[in-house]
Design an enzyme around this catalytic site. Sequence first.
Site, short mmCIF file in Angstrom:
data_model
loop_
_atom_site.label_atom_id
_atom_site.label_comp_id
_atom_site.label_asym_id
_atom_site.label_seq_id
_atom_site.Cartn_x
_atom_site.Cartn_y
_atom_site.Cartn_z
N SER A 114 4.52 -6.02 2.89
CA SER A 114 3.28 -5.84 3.64
C SER A 114 2.08 -6.38 2.86
O SER A 114 1.98 -7.57 2.63
CB SER A 114 3.10 -4.36 3.99
OG SER A 114 1.96 -4.12 4.76
N LEU A 115 1.18 -5.51 2.42
CA LEU A 115 0.03 -5.93 1.62
C LEU A 115 0.46 -6.76 0.42
O LEU A 115 -0.23 -7.69 0.02
CB LEU A 115 -0.74 -4.70 1.15
CG LEU A 115 -1.87 -4.94 0.15
CD1 LEU A 115 -3.05 -5.64 0.81
CD2 LEU A 115 -2.31 -3.63 -0.49
N GLN A 154 0.84 -1.20 0.00
CA GLN A 154 0.00 0.00 0.00
C GLN A 154 0.87 1.25 0.00
O GLN A 154 1.90 1.31 0.67
CB GLN A 154 -0.93 0.01 1.22
CG GLN A 154 -1.95 1.14 1.19
CD GLN A 154 -2.92 1.08 2.36
OE1 GLN A 154 -2.99 0.08 3.08
NE2 GLN A 154 -3.66 2.15 2.58
N HIS A 210 1.43 -1.88 11.06
CA HIS A 210 2.54 -2.70 11.57
C HIS A 210 3.03 -2.23 12.94
O HIS A 210 4.22 -2.31 13.25
CB HIS A 210 3.70 -2.74 10.56
CG HIS A 210 3.27 -3.26 9.22
ND1 HIS A 210 2.88 -4.56 9.04
CD2 HIS A 210 3.15 -2.63 8.02
CE1 HIS A 210 2.53 -4.72 7.76
NE2 HIS A 210 2.68 -3.57 7.14
N ARG A 241 -9.32 -7.34 5.35
CA ARG A 241 -8.17 -6.69 5.98
C ARG A 241 -8.24 -5.18 5.82
O ARG A 241 -8.04 -4.42 6.77
CB ARG A 241 -6.88 -7.23 5.36
CG ARG A 241 -5.57 -6.69 5.93
CD ARG A 241 -4.41 -7.32 5.16
NE ARG A 241 -3.10 -7.02 5.73
CZ ARG A 241 -2.34 -5.98 5.37
NH1 ARG A 241 -2.80 -5.12 4.48
NH2 ARG A 241 -1.15 -5.82 5.91
N GLN A 294 1.65 -10.10 11.16
CA GLN A 294 2.17 -9.09 10.24
C GLN A 294 1.51 -7.74 10.44
O GLN A 294 2.13 -6.70 10.23
CB GLN A 294 1.95 -9.57 8.79
CG GLN A 294 2.46 -8.63 7.73
CD GLN A 294 1.41 -8.34 6.67
OE1 GLN A 294 0.33 -7.85 6.98
NE2 GLN A 294 1.74 -8.65 5.43
#
Length: 314
Positions: A89-90, A10, A198, A114, A246
Amino acid sequence: MQVAYLFSGQGAERTGMGAEFYQTDPQFRSAFDQASRLLDLDLPQICFNADERLQTTEYAQPALVALSWALYQTSQAQLPPASALLGLSLGEYSALLAGGQLSLADGLALVKARGHLMAQACQATPGEMVVVLKADAAQIATACELGQQSGFVAVANYNSAQQTVLGGTPAGIAAAVAYLRTQGVKRILPLAVSGAFHTLLMQPAATAFIPYLTQSRFNAGTLPVWSNTTKLPFTTATLATTLAQQMVQPTYFAACVTQLALKGVDTFIEFGPAPILARLVKQTVPTAKVYQVADPQTLAATVAELGVTNGSKR
């Protein structure tokens, strides 16, 4: 040549992303439309136009994963095969789709949930994130300690030796940034997000996300996908737990890149709207060759530079 495919996180989203492929490539259009149906979202409207939803966590996350999936589907056959997959991440969800650990239906359902849950957590506890460039580990540690005296702040992303991302409450971030300024750290850039991803501020979202994860089916997959959280490839047995962790733990993208380089990976191809991860790879492994697939032009350039025909080295 050993290749790893990279998948954007993202923040890489851009208005117009995927539009040219959608207009000119039937395979991309089919994949993107399939994702639209599964998400029950008008992705062309969200992505190709000046739609404010693309700037929100709830919509940016599924839109970006859908785009990355369509880019991968369209171009994979023209590129050399990968030996590993890595997302930031994403982007790990895009990598898990590409690796076969998640079906498209399950993966998109998870990403949609999410994004929604993280957006709710951001509304409940507003947060901020800043990119800190060229600060050493001791300065970052002290900044977090001082920030904790005013609010909450923690490292969210270890992106490269030159780039660390902090997340926290506005007061905590302000105190951390003020300290770093006194230390001569000149480049500190705010991220256009509404929450501290995070970090522990995302714990409500992570807790609410667990039922979605436990209901999903995870497969062994065909390629290893490296986890930003564990700095190791995902395993089927722990995939759900790791994806929940995560959301509240820092990402270690640079460490994953270093591990891949030690295993012989020398070429990285990023699927996404902007070469963000490619730049981080070069900061971590300067000798690495990096490429991007974002549109027909970057795909053609990557294929030409790599000298491949039908996915095989000439």
